[in-house]
Design an enzyme around this catalytic site. Sequence first.
Site, PDB file in Angstrom:
ATOM      1  N   ASP A 235       0.856  -1.194   0.000  1.00 58.45           N
ATOM      2  CA  ASP A 235       0.000   0.000   0.000  1.00 58.45           C
ATOM      3  C   ASP A 235       0.889   1.240   0.000  1.00 58.45           C
ATOM      4  O   ASP A 235       1.881   1.319   0.730  1.00 58.45           O
ATOM      5  CB  ASP A 235      -0.929  -0.012   1.225  1.00 58.45           C
ATOM      6  CG  ASP A 235      -2.060   0.992   1.083  1.00 58.45           C
ATOM      7  OD1 ASP A 235      -3.221   0.565   0.946  1.00 58.45           O
ATOM      8  OD2 ASP A 235      -1.786   2.222   1.102  1.00 58.45           O
ATOM      9  N   ILE A 236       0.517   2.229  -0.785  1.00 57.05           N
ATOM     10  CA  ILE A 236       1.325   3.439  -0.940  1.00 57.05           C
ATOM     11  C   ILE A 236       1.270   4.322   0.314  1.00 57.05           C
ATOM     12  O   ILE A 236       2.143   5.174   0.510  1.00 57.05           O
ATOM     13  CB  ILE A 236       0.851   4.224  -2.193  1.00 57.05           C
ATOM     14  CG1 ILE A 236       1.950   5.122  -2.732  1.00 57.05           C
ATOM     15  CG2 ILE A 236      -0.424   5.013  -1.921  1.00 57.05           C
ATOM     16  CD1 ILE A 236       1.644   5.688  -4.121  1.00 57.05           C
TER      17      ILE A 236
ATOM     18  N   GLN B 177     -14.219   2.599   1.134  1.00 55.13           N
ATOM     19  CA  GLN B 177     -13.674   2.109  -0.140  1.00 55.13           C
ATOM     20  C   GLN B 177     -13.487   3.287  -1.093  1.00 55.13           C
ATOM     21  O   GLN B 177     -14.434   4.034  -1.366  1.00 55.13           O
ATOM     22  CB  GLN B 177     -14.591   1.059  -0.779  1.00 55.13           C
ATOM     23  CG  GLN B 177     -13.965   0.429  -2.032  1.00 55.13           C
ATOM     24  CD  GLN B 177     -14.805  -0.689  -2.641  1.00 55.13           C
ATOM     25  OE1 GLN B 177     -15.938  -0.926  -2.232  1.00 55.13           O
ATOM     26  NE2 GLN B 177     -14.246  -1.376  -3.616  1.00 55.13           N
TER      27      GLN B 177
ATOM     28  N   HIS C 255     -10.196  -5.283  -3.188  1.00 55.17           N
ATOM     29  CA  HIS C 255      -8.857  -5.458  -2.622  1.00 55.17           C
ATOM     30  C   HIS C 255      -8.975  -5.727  -1.138  1.00 55.17           C
ATOM     31  O   HIS C 255      -9.749  -5.088  -0.430  1.00 55.17           O
ATOM     32  CB  HIS C 255      -7.978  -4.228  -2.866  1.00 55.17           C
ATOM     33  CG  HIS C 255      -8.596  -2.934  -2.441  1.00 55.17           C
ATOM     34  ND1 HIS C 255      -9.561  -2.285  -3.183  1.00 55.17           N
ATOM     35  CD2 HIS C 255      -8.408  -2.174  -1.329  1.00 55.17           C
ATOM     36  CE1 HIS C 255      -9.930  -1.177  -2.561  1.00 55.17           C
ATOM     37  NE2 HIS C 255      -9.249  -1.090  -1.427  1.00 55.17           N
TER      38      HIS C 255
ATOM     39  N   HIS D 288      -6.956  -5.618   2.402  1.00 56.95           N
ATOM     40  CA  HIS D 288      -5.793  -5.037   3.072  1.00 56.95           C
ATOM     41  C   HIS D 288      -5.255  -6.078   4.050  1.00 56.95           C
ATOM     42  O   HIS D 288      -5.971  -6.475   4.988  1.00 56.95           O
ATOM     43  CB  HIS D 288      -6.192  -3.810   3.901  1.00 56.95           C
ATOM     44  CG  HIS D 288      -6.757  -2.654   3.124  1.00 56.95           C
ATOM     45  ND1 HIS D 288      -6.069  -1.480   2.921  1.00 56.95           N
ATOM     46  CD2 HIS D 288      -7.983  -2.473   2.528  1.00 56.95           C
ATOM     47  CE1 HIS D 288      -6.827  -0.624   2.240  1.00 56.95           C
ATOM     48  NE2 HIS D 288      -7.995  -1.201   2.001  1.00 56.95           N
TER      49      HIS D 288
HETATM   50  P1  AMP Z   1      -9.691   1.570   0.150  1.00 51.48           P
HETATM   51  O1  AMP Z   1      -9.740   2.936   0.809  1.00 51.48           O
HETATM   52  O2  AMP Z   1     -10.100   0.428   1.025  1.00 51.48           O
HETATM   53  O3  AMP Z   1     -10.405   1.578  -1.190  1.00 51.48           O
HETATM   54  O4  AMP Z   1      -8.158   1.295  -0.132  1.00 51.48           O
HETATM   55  C1  AMP Z   1      -7.465   1.848  -1.197  1.00 51.48           C
HETATM   56  C2  AMP Z   1      -6.007   1.783  -0.828  1.00 51.48           C
HETATM   57  O5  AMP Z   1      -5.238   1.941  -1.997  1.00 51.48           O
HETATM   58  C3  AMP Z   1      -5.554   2.838   0.164  1.00 51.48           C
HETATM   59  O6  AMP Z   1      -5.057   2.208   1.338  1.00 51.48           O
HETATM   60  C4  AMP Z   1      -4.475   3.603  -0.603  1.00 51.48           C
HETATM   61  O7  AMP Z   1      -3.399   4.003   0.225  1.00 51.48           O
HETATM   62  C5  AMP Z   1      -4.041   2.586  -1.627  1.00 51.48           C
HETATM   63  N1  AMP Z   1      -3.473   3.129  -2.843  1.00 51.48           N
HETATM   64  C6  AMP Z   1      -3.932   4.163  -3.587  1.00 51.48           C
HETATM   65  N2  AMP Z   1      -3.159   4.347  -4.667  1.00 51.48           N
HETATM   66  C7  AMP Z   1      -2.167   3.405  -4.613  1.00 51.48           C
HETATM   67  C8  AMP Z   1      -1.043   3.074  -5.434  1.00 51.48           C
HETATM   68  N3  AMP Z   1      -0.768   3.754  -6.567  1.00 51.48           N
HETATM   69  N4  AMP Z   1      -0.237   2.058  -5.051  1.00 51.48           N
HETATM   70  C9  AMP Z   1      -0.508   1.371  -3.918  1.00 51.48           C
HETATM   71  N5  AMP Z   1      -1.554   1.617  -3.099  1.00 51.48           N
HETATM   72  C10 AMP Z   1      -2.378   2.621  -3.435  1.00 51.48           C
END
Ligand code: AMP
Length: 113
Positions: free
Chosen positions: A30-31, A93, A99, A101
């Site tokens: 996760d970024i 979300q 996805h 976590h």
């Molecule tokens: P959610 O809020 O459950 O939809 O989770 C989306 C997740 O994607 C968040 O934890 C973000 O930090 C992560 N995220 C967004 N963009 C990226 C990216 N380019 N690479 C890796 N993780 C990302």
Amino acid sequence: MADCLFCRIVAGEVPATIVRSDERTLAFADINPQAPTHVLVIPKAHIPDVAALAADAETLAAVHQTAAAVADEAGLTRPGWRLVFNTGPGAGQTVFHAHGHVLGGRPLSWPPG
Ligand code: AMP
Ligand code: ZN
């Protein structure tokens, strides 16, 4: 889907730190990590959320198997870890490609916020 961030990561169009990859699933860091281990596990196919994922039993199982393998490799099996699928905007979300976590490496309180 061309406008889906996680489809673009699967396609290699957006860089990510890949942790595992197999026929059906991809795991990447996760970024914006919320724990020492914070890895996202996704189906490679565009599936928007958990409800749609539940309709594809093989992919559903594959996502969970990848999540368990990620946790095991990170040494989280004994202390414990969490697998979270935020589903819908009200649950946080933000990316509408299913996805999980994988979170661990610190005490995880309950209930979550
Ligand atoms: P959610 O809020 O459950 O939809 O989770 C989306 C997740 O994607 C968040 O934890 C973000 O930090 C992560 N995220 C967004 N963009 C990226 C990216 N380019 N690479 C890796 N993780 C990302
Ligand atoms: Zn997608």
